[in-house]
Design a protein around this motif. Structure first.
Motif, PDB file in Angstrom:
ATOM      1  N   SER A 150      26.252  31.262  32.985  1.00  0.00           N
ATOM      2  CA  SER A 150      25.755  31.729  34.287  1.00  0.00           C
ATOM      3  C   SER A 150      24.241  31.539  34.383  1.00  0.00           C
ATOM      4  O   SER A 150      23.720  31.228  35.460  1.00  0.00           O
ATOM      5  CB  SER A 150      26.117  33.203  34.482  1.00  0.00           C
ATOM      6  OG  SER A 150      27.513  33.332  34.487  1.00  0.00           O
ATOM      7  N   THR A 171      31.243  37.076  33.834  1.00  0.00           N
ATOM      8  CA  THR A 171      31.760  36.288  34.952  1.00  0.00           C
ATOM      9  C   THR A 171      33.282  36.341  34.923  1.00  0.00           C
ATOM     10  O   THR A 171      33.902  36.016  33.915  1.00  0.00           O
ATOM     11  CB  THR A 171      31.271  34.823  34.835  1.00  0.00           C
ATOM     12  OG1 THR A 171      29.861  34.848  34.705  1.00  0.00           O
ATOM     13  CG2 THR A 171      31.661  34.021  36.065  1.00  0.00           C
ATOM     14  N   ASP A 190      30.588  27.765  38.003  1.00  0.00           N
ATOM     15  CA  ASP A 190      30.380  28.612  36.821  1.00  0.00           C
ATOM     16  C   ASP A 190      31.706  29.333  36.583  1.00  0.00           C
ATOM     17  O   ASP A 190      32.288  29.891  37.515  1.00  0.00           O
ATOM     18  CB  ASP A 190      29.259  29.616  37.130  1.00  0.00           C
ATOM     19  CG  ASP A 190      29.028  30.596  35.990  1.00  0.00           C
ATOM     20  OD1 ASP A 190      29.419  30.290  34.852  1.00  0.00           O
ATOM     21  OD2 ASP A 190      28.441  31.675  36.247  1.00  0.00           O
TER      22      ASP A 190
HETATM   23 MG   LIG Z   1      28.844  34.213  33.177  1.00  0.00          MG
END
Ligand SMILES: [Mg+2]
Ligand SMILES: Nc1nc2c(ncn2[C@@H]2O[C@H](COP(=O)(O)OP(=O)(O)OP(=O)(O)O)[C@@H](O)[C@H]2O)c(=O)[nH]1
Length: 424
Positions: A150, A171, A190
């Motif tokens: 990220s 994430t 991502d």
């Molecule tokens: Mg992440």
């Protein structure tokens, strides 16, 4: 009348009215998703898990304002629609998100089963008409949790679109964004860090990991981010084999080089990576520090180079005359009385780059020879940084009179060989 109900609650707690509705809605349990909102930060995940105690089958922790958990919510709704027969079993929200170029890039279909391998002329015609686009590259950032995916994505995008934290598994959903570099539009995804399923949050883990894996198929190039202090793990190897299987380009990104004291340490990590990852010997290794903004232009230039290679179209005549040359130095080894021969070769698709070899006998065809030719093709046609695959196809009976070329042919005069040679 609703097909699905999203009952939304605040993760901080429920009031008497919520309690009443939680009981009242029980008769709709089969079409209800308990949506626990405002879970903006991973540190709140545990509180959200308490909502499972209400006994509803589908509980999704989300943050509507931070776009967390929305993929899981969509999956839950899809699950209800499938159960009710309102969506086909094969329905998948990703099906609708396939990049428009996916179909176009393939000369003969996406899967081996879709290829009409008998229609060689058709394959070549379609490949010739496939348009390449070196102005747009789709990249996915994958790897273990906490490796800095990220941080890198935010650096690319120039904004804090993904949450960064040192809590592994921050994430949960794919975060997408676009940016431009050297006149090329990059679409970046991502993804959730891939790790072993934990007992606690198996469902969320399953969905986010599955989504990350599905994303490989939609990407031109995958950045496999590895913490340079940790080195590679079995998980990385698994992701790598999926990337190879799907034919995407890949860069091994060694992140956090700012934590290394000397260049020699980087070289040692990189050598170790090469040693432990022979299946990715073609993939470039790039050292970066996403935190300190180091090595990122080199990484982007590498990605542009890989995309160019993924779009390579090798003319059939050049391929077959090169094969003839290579065959002179190394022909397929024989197995007892059985001779193996490649009769004819042609490219089937770009991005992924795949070739079709028509052979006299598929059963037992020596893998060593296919590897040898793949390596030769990579070098000769400047595709040395991408996966290249070869599909073997046994010659049809009606082709028996067709081109035959093998080491046994070497002894024949060249003039005679040409009649049946590769120059079809
Ligand atoms: Mg992440
Ligand atoms: N020293 C150093 N730390 C970094 C670097 N890149 C990221 N980090 C730190 O590593 C931690 C994890 O970063 P993230 O970007 O959230 O990692 P991630 O791979 O997205 O993690 P998940 O979303 O959990 O899979 C954070 O504390 C970052 O500040 C780097 O280049 N150098």
């Amino acid at each position: 009348d609703a097909s699905a109900i999203l009952f939304m609650l605040d993760f901080k707690g429920v009031n008497a009215q919520d309690d009443e509705l939680l009981e009242g809605f029980r008769k709709y349990a089969d079409k209800l998703v308990l949506v626990v909102n405002k879970v903006d930060d991973p540190s709140h995940d545990n509180a959200a898990w308490n909502f499972h105690s209400y006994g509803y089958k589908r509980v999704c922790a989300i943050s509507a304002s931070h776009a967390r958990g929305l993929g899981d919510l969509e999956d839950a709704v899809c699950g209800i629609l499938k159960e009710k027969g309102l969506a086909a079993d094969s329905f998948d929200r990703r099906d609708e998100e396939c990049s428009p170029s996916d179909g176009e890039r393939m000369a003969g279909g996406d899967k081996e089963g879709e290829l009409d391998l008998d229609d060689l002329d058709g394959i070549q015609r379609r490949l010739a008409s496939v348009k390449t686009d070196d102005r747009h590259i789709v990249i996915s950032i994958m790897g273990k949790p906490n490796t800095g995916k990220s941080t890198l994505s935010n650096l690319f995008l120039g904004e804090d679109k993904s949450i960064v934290s040192d809590i592994a598994g921050t994430t949960r959903d794919i975060v997408r964004g676009d940016f431009e570099y050297k006149g090329v539009l990059f679409s970046v995804c991502d993804t959730a860090g891939i790790r072993r399923k934990s007992k606690v949050n198996e469902d969320i883990e399953y969905y986010s990991v599955n989504r990350a894996i599905r994303n490989i198929g939609e990407s031109d190039v995958v950045l496999l981010v590895i913490d340079c202090q940790e080195g590679i793990t079995d998980q990385d190897k698994k992701i790598a084999s999926l990337i190879i299987e799907r034919g995407a380009g890949v860069v091994l990104v060694l992140n956090k080089v700012d934590l290394l004291e000397k260049q020699s340490q980087f070289n040692a990590v990189s050598d170790r990576l090469r040693f432990l990852f022979p299946q990715l010997s073609f993939a470039p290794v790039v050292g970066i520090s996403a935190l300190k903004h180091k090595g990122v232009t080199k990484l982007l230039d590498t990605i542009i180079g890989i995309k160019r290679q993924l779009d390579t179209k090798v003319p059939t005549s050049s391929l077959n005359s090169a094969l003839e040359q290579w065959n002179r130095s190394f022909s397929p080894p024989r197995n007892g009385n059985v001779w193996y021969k490649v009769l004819y070769a042609t490219q089937v698709s770009i991005s992924p780059v795949r070739f079709l070899f028509i052979v006299n006998r598929k059963k037992g065809f020596p893998e060593s020879y296919v590897s040898y030719v793949k390596n030769k093709m990579r070098k000769h046609f400047k595709m040395d940084s991408i996966p290249v695959s070869v599909v073997l196809r046994e010659r049809e009976r009606k082709d028996r009179s067709q081109t035959i070329f093998s080491s046994s042919e070497e002894s024949r005069p060249k003039s005679e060989r040409k009649k049946n040679g590769f120059s079809r």
